[in-house]
Enzyme design. Structure first.
Site, mmCIF file in Angstrom:
data_model
loop_
_atom_site.group_PDB
_atom_site.id
_atom_site.type_symbol
_atom_site.label_atom_id
_atom_site.label_comp_id
_atom_site.label_asym_id
_atom_site.label_seq_id
_atom_site.Cartn_x
_atom_site.Cartn_y
_atom_site.Cartn_z
ATOM 1 N N GLU A 186 0.852 -1.197 0.000
ATOM 2 C CA GLU A 186 0.000 0.000 0.000
ATOM 3 C C GLU A 186 0.882 1.240 0.000
ATOM 4 O O GLU A 186 1.988 1.230 0.553
ATOM 5 C CB GLU A 186 -0.924 0.016 1.220
ATOM 6 C CG GLU A 186 -1.846 1.234 1.268
ATOM 7 C CD GLU A 186 -2.889 1.163 2.374
ATOM 8 O OE1 GLU A 186 -3.714 2.099 2.471
ATOM 9 O OE2 GLU A 186 -2.871 0.196 3.148
ATOM 10 N N ASN A 223 -6.772 1.638 2.706
ATOM 11 C CA ASN A 223 -7.490 2.910 2.788
ATOM 12 C C ASN A 223 -7.043 3.887 1.699
ATOM 13 O O ASN A 223 -7.839 4.701 1.225
ATOM 14 C CB ASN A 223 -7.280 3.539 4.169
ATOM 15 C CG ASN A 223 -7.898 2.716 5.284
ATOM 16 O OD1 ASN A 223 -8.649 1.777 5.046
ATOM 17 N ND2 ASN A 223 -7.574 3.065 6.521
ATOM 18 N N ASN A 254 -12.298 -1.241 -0.808
ATOM 19 C CA ASN A 254 -11.604 -1.601 0.427
ATOM 20 C C ASN A 254 -12.380 -1.113 1.641
ATOM 21 O O ASN A 254 -12.718 0.073 1.726
ATOM 22 C CB ASN A 254 -10.200 -0.977 0.456
ATOM 23 C CG ASN A 254 -9.482 -1.236 1.773
ATOM 24 O OD1 ASN A 254 -8.991 -2.339 2.011
ATOM 25 N ND2 ASN A 254 -9.427 -0.239 2.652
ATOM 26 N N GLU A 255 -12.705 -2.036 2.555
ATOM 27 C CA GLU A 255 -13.305 -1.695 3.853
ATOM 28 C C GLU A 255 -14.415 -0.658 3.730
ATOM 29 O O GLU A 255 -14.462 0.319 4.498
ATOM 30 C CB GLU A 255 -12.218 -1.232 4.830
ATOM 31 C CG GLU A 255 -11.252 -2.341 5.204
ATOM 32 C CD GLU A 255 -10.244 -1.953 6.287
ATOM 33 O OE1 GLU A 255 -10.234 -0.791 6.730
ATOM 34 O OE2 GLU A 255 -9.459 -2.834 6.694
ATOM 35 N N TYR A 308 -6.549 -7.835 12.604
ATOM 36 C CA TYR A 308 -5.249 -7.538 13.194
ATOM 37 C C TYR A 308 -5.319 -7.833 14.694
ATOM 38 O O TYR A 308 -6.367 -7.645 15.325
ATOM 39 C CB TYR A 308 -4.871 -6.070 12.984
ATOM 40 C CG TYR A 308 -4.712 -5.680 11.531
ATOM 41 C CD1 TYR A 308 -3.532 -5.956 10.843
ATOM 42 C CD2 TYR A 308 -5.733 -5.030 10.844
ATOM 43 C CE1 TYR A 308 -3.372 -5.596 9.516
ATOM 44 C CE2 TYR A 308 -5.588 -4.665 9.511
ATOM 45 C CZ TYR A 308 -4.404 -4.954 8.854
ATOM 46 O OH TYR A 308 -4.254 -4.597 7.538
ATOM 47 N N GLU A 331 -6.205 -8.931 4.408
ATOM 48 C CA GLU A 331 -5.380 -8.181 5.369
ATOM 49 C C GLU A 331 -5.368 -8.956 6.672
ATOM 50 O O GLU A 331 -6.427 -9.212 7.249
ATOM 51 C CB GLU A 331 -5.921 -6.759 5.612
ATOM 52 C CG GLU A 331 -5.754 -5.808 4.451
ATOM 53 C CD GLU A 331 -6.138 -4.373 4.806
ATOM 54 O OE1 GLU A 331 -5.959 -3.972 5.984
ATOM 55 O OE2 GLU A 331 -6.619 -3.654 3.913
ATOM 56 N N GLN A 364 1.726 -5.593 6.158
ATOM 57 C CA GLN A 364 2.090 -5.418 4.764
ATOM 58 C C GLN A 364 3.423 -6.072 4.498
ATOM 59 O O GLN A 364 3.870 -6.863 5.310
ATOM 60 C CB GLN A 364 2.097 -3.929 4.426
ATOM 61 C CG GLN A 364 0.694 -3.327 4.491
ATOM 62 C CD GLN A 364 0.611 -1.894 3.974
ATOM 63 O OE1 GLN A 364 1.512 -1.381 3.327
ATOM 64 N NE2 GLN A 364 -0.488 -1.241 4.283
#
Length: 502
Positions: free
Chosen positions: A30, A75, A175-176, A247, A295, A352
């Site tokens: 990213e 993001n 994304n999200e 996460y 992720e 990442q």
């Protein structure tokens, strides 16, 4: 140091979970912090190639065994104009990145990303901006990237120096989008319709693209499961995967719960599978929606949120967590969770790849080195290809504050169908005591223990740093044996173990 009672399980090739998709060992690049700039891309670095890619980092990425490479966010993608990253690098516009309060130079863009993916032997996984953009822009990017030539956009790519199409097959539809933090955040109804219309249009260009719809940003979201159900009600027959993000971090000194983080990950996977299958049943569809866990990682978010926000710098030092042995053991357990669900989790992306919550660290103008989490990923990618066997553990357990009673052993096993080799991946969650392990092997006859590799340390906070980059490395396990169809081993306290049988 007294050990606990043995943990046991049986392996039989007649009882399998499913085959591992190589893309389970994907990662994520990213435009965030120093992942790209001074991470993988640093023109002028002594190790940079003619394209500005750091060859020392490329070597480590190949060693890591990464497959799919998700890009450019995250993001970041929800405010990204893909055109900004095309054409002569010196003429590209500078933009404000609202996601990470940074200034984006766009010197690394689409062509550089494809060149990078090809050099590390990976597969592109492109995320589309469905936050501030929509169907038209997605189609334009698809045409620019994948159409051979003869149209305005494909000829523009050729004019930019890339005669051959990029061949991007795997696309993330945003994304999200459930997250209020996301630029262009939408309700499930709004996003579900947009995802469906984007998917339908993209399939008009290429019916064989693989498409990932946005699932919930994490299992704790207030809209979790209802979001997936609504999105899939609109898009079930048009998409192939739904995404999961998770996460984990140690909170309030509760290390036992942290070591059991995979309990939450497995619950998340199973709940999303149940939701997908419920929607499929309602729609009377024979199709199965699989999962893209695109992720996942250990990430100390509390530290990030407590830090001073960046002030529009270029490539600021953000999210540069320095991982301990404890973090690496949890990380390995998360890998085990993914493998244990390989029948439905076909794609996964470690978030990442470099510098930003990453297994690889660099210094501008200086060296690159492996974090503690590098080793479990590299070993799982190297030896976790094949068929995952069912593992039902009979293990001593202990109580955790967050997850209740949890087995001390977390394990899976993968069999190479061609060679018959079997690899056992196992974590001992006990912080203080070794765990004896007994594995009965039925219906197969590996001849010997090829290797027992252990990642553990007397100091649970031991970590690799710029000044001591090899403080933590795997070491051989002792006393591991194979006799009369039974594997016996001792798992060190709080350890990640790879036991290879040949």
């Amino acid at each position: 140091m007294q050990s606990t009672a043995p943990a046991r399980f049986t392996l039989d090739p007649a009882f399998a979970v499913g085959d591992v998709d190589a893309r389970l060992f994907g990662s994520f690049v990213e435009h965030l912090g120093r992942c790209v700039y001074t991470g993988i891309y640093e023109p002028g670095h002594p190790a940079a190639d003619e394209a500005g890619l750091r060859t020392d980092v490329l070597d480590l990425i190949r060693e890591l065994g990464v497959t799919a490479l998700r890009y450019p966010g995250g993001n970041f993608v929800s405010g990204y104009k893909w055109e900004d990253g095309t054409g002569p690098a010196g003429e590209r516009p500078r933009r404000l990145d609202l996601a990470w309060r940074s200034t984006e130079t766009n010197r690394f863009g689409l062509s550089e990303y494809i060149d990078f993916v090809r050099k590390v032997g990976g597969e592109p996984m492109m995320a589309l901006n469905l936050g501030t953009r929509g169907v038209a822009e997605a189609l334009e990017l698809q045409e620019y990237a994948n159409h051979p030539s003869g149209t305005a956009l494909s000829d523009r790519r050729v004019g930019h120096g890339d005669k051959e199409p990029y061949g991007i097959r795997l696309w993330c539809l945003g994304n999200e989008m459930d997250g209020p933090w996301q630029t262009g955040h939408k309700t499930a109804e709004e996003y579900g319709r947009l995802a469906a219309e984007t998917a339908r249009a993209m399939r008009q260009i290429d019916p064989d693209v693989e498409l990932v719809a946005c699932g919930s940003s994490n299992q704790g979201m207030a809209t979790f499961a209802a979001w997936e159900a609504t999105v899939l009600q609109h898009s079930y027959e048009l998409v192939d995967y739904i995404s999961l993000h998770a996460y984990y971090e140690e909170r309030d000194g509760d290390r036992d719960s942290f070591l059991a983080s995979a309990v939450d990950m497995e619950s998340f996977i199973e709940n999303v599978v149940a939701t997908c299958d419920h929607v499929g049943a309602r729609l009377k569809s024979k199709k199965k929606i699989n999962l893209s866990f695109d992720e996942w990682n250990v990430w100390y978010q509390a530290r990030f949120h407590a830090a001073e926000p960046p002030n529009w710098e270029e490539a600021p030092r953000l999210l540069e967590d320095n991982y301990s042995v404890t973090d690496a053991v949890v990380f390995g357990s998360l890998l085990i969770a993914l493998l244990r669900h390989a029948d439905r989790v076909n794609v996964a992306c470690l978030a990442q790849l470099v510098n930003v919550i990453a297994p690889i660290m660099t210094e501008p103008g200086g060296p690159a080195w492996r974090q503690t989490t590098f080793f479990p990923f590299a070993q799982a990618s190297a030896y976790g290809r094949g068929r995952v066997l069912q593992v039902a553990v009979d293990s001593p357990a202990h109580e955790t504050a967050r997850y209740g009673e949890v087995p001390l052993l977390h394990a899976t096993a993968v069999r190479n169908e061609e060679t018959g080799a079997v690899t056992v991946f196992a974590v001992n969650r006990d912080q203080h005591r070794p765990l004896p392990l007994e594995v009965a092997l039925h219906g197969m006859a590996p001849a010997r223990v090829v290797e027992h590799s252990v990642l553990a340390d007397a100091d649970p906070e031991a970590r690799n740093t710029l000044t001591d980059p090899e403080r933590v490395t795997p070491h051989p396990g002792e006393g591991t044996a194979l006799a009369d169809g039974v594997l016996t081993a001792t798992l060190e306290p709080m350890s990640w173990n790879v036991i290879r049988l040949g």
